[in-house]
Design a protein around this motif. Structure first.
Motif, mmCIF file in Angstrom:
data_model
loop_
_atom_site.group_PDB
_atom_site.id
_atom_site.type_symbol
_atom_site.label_atom_id
_atom_site.label_comp_id
_atom_site.label_asym_id
_atom_site.label_seq_id
_atom_site.Cartn_x
_atom_site.Cartn_y
_atom_site.Cartn_z
ATOM 1 N N ASP A 25 0.711 -1.163 0.122
ATOM 2 C CA ASP A 25 0.133 0.011 -0.011
ATOM 3 C C ASP A 25 0.709 1.159 -0.204
ATOM 4 N N ALA A 26 2.089 1.233 0.629
ATOM 5 C CA ALA A 26 2.773 2.329 0.736
ATOM 6 C C ALA A 26 3.591 3.029 -0.494
ATOM 7 N N VAL A 27 3.587 1.841 -1.539
ATOM 8 C CA VAL A 27 4.246 2.230 -2.739
ATOM 9 C C VAL A 27 3.571 3.182 -3.671
ATOM 10 N N THR A 28 4.163 4.188 -4.229
ATOM 11 C CA THR A 28 3.726 5.047 -5.208
ATOM 12 C C THR A 28 4.296 4.748 -6.703
ATOM 13 N N VAL A 29 3.301 4.459 -7.278
ATOM 14 C CA VAL A 29 3.483 4.283 -8.894
ATOM 15 C C VAL A 29 3.536 5.280 -9.807
ATOM 16 N N TYR A 30 4.353 5.553 -10.567
ATOM 17 C CA TYR A 30 4.408 6.424 -11.569
ATOM 18 C C TYR A 30 4.661 5.822 -12.901
ATOM 19 N N LEU A 31 3.989 6.096 -13.870
ATOM 20 C CA LEU A 31 4.106 5.492 -15.352
ATOM 21 C C LEU A 31 5.115 6.473 -16.326
ATOM 22 N N ASP A 32 5.964 5.803 -17.044
ATOM 23 C CA ASP A 32 6.849 6.584 -17.686
ATOM 24 C C ASP A 32 6.196 6.798 -19.116
ATOM 25 N N VAL A 33 6.538 8.106 -19.478
ATOM 26 C CA VAL A 33 5.486 8.494 -20.797
ATOM 27 C C VAL A 33 5.790 7.680 -21.996
ATOM 28 N N SER A 34 7.161 7.110 -21.986
ATOM 29 C CA SER A 34 7.552 6.286 -23.176
ATOM 30 C C SER A 34 6.603 5.143 -23.416
ATOM 31 N N LEU A 35 5.929 4.631 -22.278
ATOM 32 C CA LEU A 35 4.978 3.614 -22.641
ATOM 33 C C LEU A 35 3.914 3.704 -23.503
ATOM 34 N N LYS A 36 3.536 5.027 -23.603
ATOM 35 C CA LYS A 36 2.457 5.656 -24.232
ATOM 36 C C LYS A 36 2.631 5.317 -25.828
ATOM 37 N N GLU A 37 3.864 4.973 -26.282
ATOM 38 C CA GLU A 37 4.197 4.800 -27.714
ATOM 39 C C GLU A 37 3.718 3.304 -27.877
ATOM 40 N N TYR A 38 3.082 2.643 -27.226
ATOM 41 C CA TYR A 38 2.631 1.254 -27.417
ATOM 42 C C TYR A 38 1.120 1.136 -27.121
ATOM 43 N N SER A 39 0.619 0.328 -28.053
ATOM 44 C CA SER A 39 -0.740 0.025 -27.584
ATOM 45 C C SER A 39 -0.949 -1.063 -26.609
ATOM 46 N N VAL A 40 -0.095 -1.839 -26.513
ATOM 47 C CA VAL A 40 -0.150 -2.688 -25.375
ATOM 48 C C VAL A 40 1.266 -2.975 -24.675
ATOM 49 N N VAL A 41 1.424 -3.260 -23.582
ATOM 50 C CA VAL A 41 2.641 -3.437 -22.722
ATOM 51 C C VAL A 41 2.596 -4.732 -22.122
ATOM 52 N N TYR A 42 3.507 -5.316 -21.701
ATOM 53 C CA TYR A 42 3.733 -6.621 -21.037
ATOM 54 C C TYR A 42 4.467 -6.386 -19.732
ATOM 55 N N PRO A 43 3.802 -5.896 -18.572
ATOM 56 C CA PRO A 43 4.560 -5.994 -17.223
ATOM 57 C C PRO A 43 4.560 -7.373 -16.621
ATOM 58 N N ALA A 44 5.632 -7.387 -15.722
ATOM 59 C CA ALA A 44 5.787 -8.692 -14.795
ATOM 60 C C ALA A 44 4.483 -8.752 -14.053
ATOM 61 N N CYS A 45 4.303 -9.743 -13.557
ATOM 62 C CA CYS A 45 2.982 -9.800 -12.751
ATOM 63 C C CYS A 45 3.175 -10.651 -11.650
ATOM 64 N N GLY A 46 4.239 -10.409 -10.728
ATOM 65 C CA GLY A 46 4.614 -11.143 -9.512
ATOM 66 C C GLY A 46 5.623 -12.130 -9.370
ATOM 67 N N SER A 47 5.990 -12.542 -10.540
ATOM 68 C CA SER A 47 7.089 -13.449 -10.463
ATOM 69 C C SER A 47 7.978 -13.370 -11.774
ATOM 70 N N GLY A 48 9.190 -13.763 -11.569
ATOM 71 C CA GLY A 48 10.331 -13.880 -12.572
ATOM 72 C C GLY A 48 9.745 -14.381 -13.997
ATOM 73 N N ASN A 49 8.904 -15.350 -13.952
ATOM 74 C CA ASN A 49 8.591 -16.096 -15.346
ATOM 75 C C ASN A 49 6.823 -15.738 -15.526
ATOM 76 N N SER A 50 6.408 -14.782 -15.168
ATOM 77 C CA SER A 50 4.902 -14.354 -15.590
ATOM 78 C C SER A 50 4.969 -13.018 -16.367
ATOM 79 N N ALA A 51 3.982 -12.667 -17.066
ATOM 80 C CA ALA A 51 3.864 -11.229 -17.501
ATOM 81 C C ALA A 51 2.429 -11.214 -18.067
ATOM 82 N N ILE A 52 1.860 -10.171 -17.986
ATOM 83 C CA ILE A 52 0.438 -9.905 -18.609
ATOM 84 C C ILE A 52 0.482 -8.930 -19.626
ATOM 85 N N LYS A 53 -0.392 -9.131 -20.648
ATOM 86 C CA LYS A 53 -0.862 -8.168 -21.728
ATOM 87 C C LYS A 53 -1.918 -7.209 -21.211
#
Length: 73
Positions: A25-53
């Motif tokens: 809860d105490a973590v503040t999230v900022y998104l980098d403007v460079s991500l706006k160049e893409y229609s989709v992104v694939y961030p990790a989702c909790g483990s070193g071998n997982s991602a989400i579209k």
């Protein structure tokens, strides 16, 4: 940068799986403007071998971000 040994305790995910959602809860999230160049992104989702579209709108909703920033500025 957070020292590797402190990442899980401070963020809530291990190194390699850190993502902008499902974090402590105490973590503040900022998104980098460079991500706006893409229609989709694939961030990790909790483990070193997982991602989400996600569209940029879905990323905004899932991350509960504070602001868009230019990290390279």
């Amino acid at each position: 940068m957070i020292p590797k040994e402190d990442v899980k305790k401070l963020i809530g995910h291990d190194v390699g799986g850190v993502c902008p959602f499902g974090i402590n809860d105490a973590v503040t999230v900022y998104l980098d403007v460079s991500l706006k160049e893409y229609s989709v992104v694939y961030p990790a989702c909790g483990s070193g071998n997982s991602a989400i579209k996600l569209t940029i709108n879905e990323l905004e909703e899932a991350s509960n971000y504070k602001a868009w920033v230019d990290v390279c500025k």
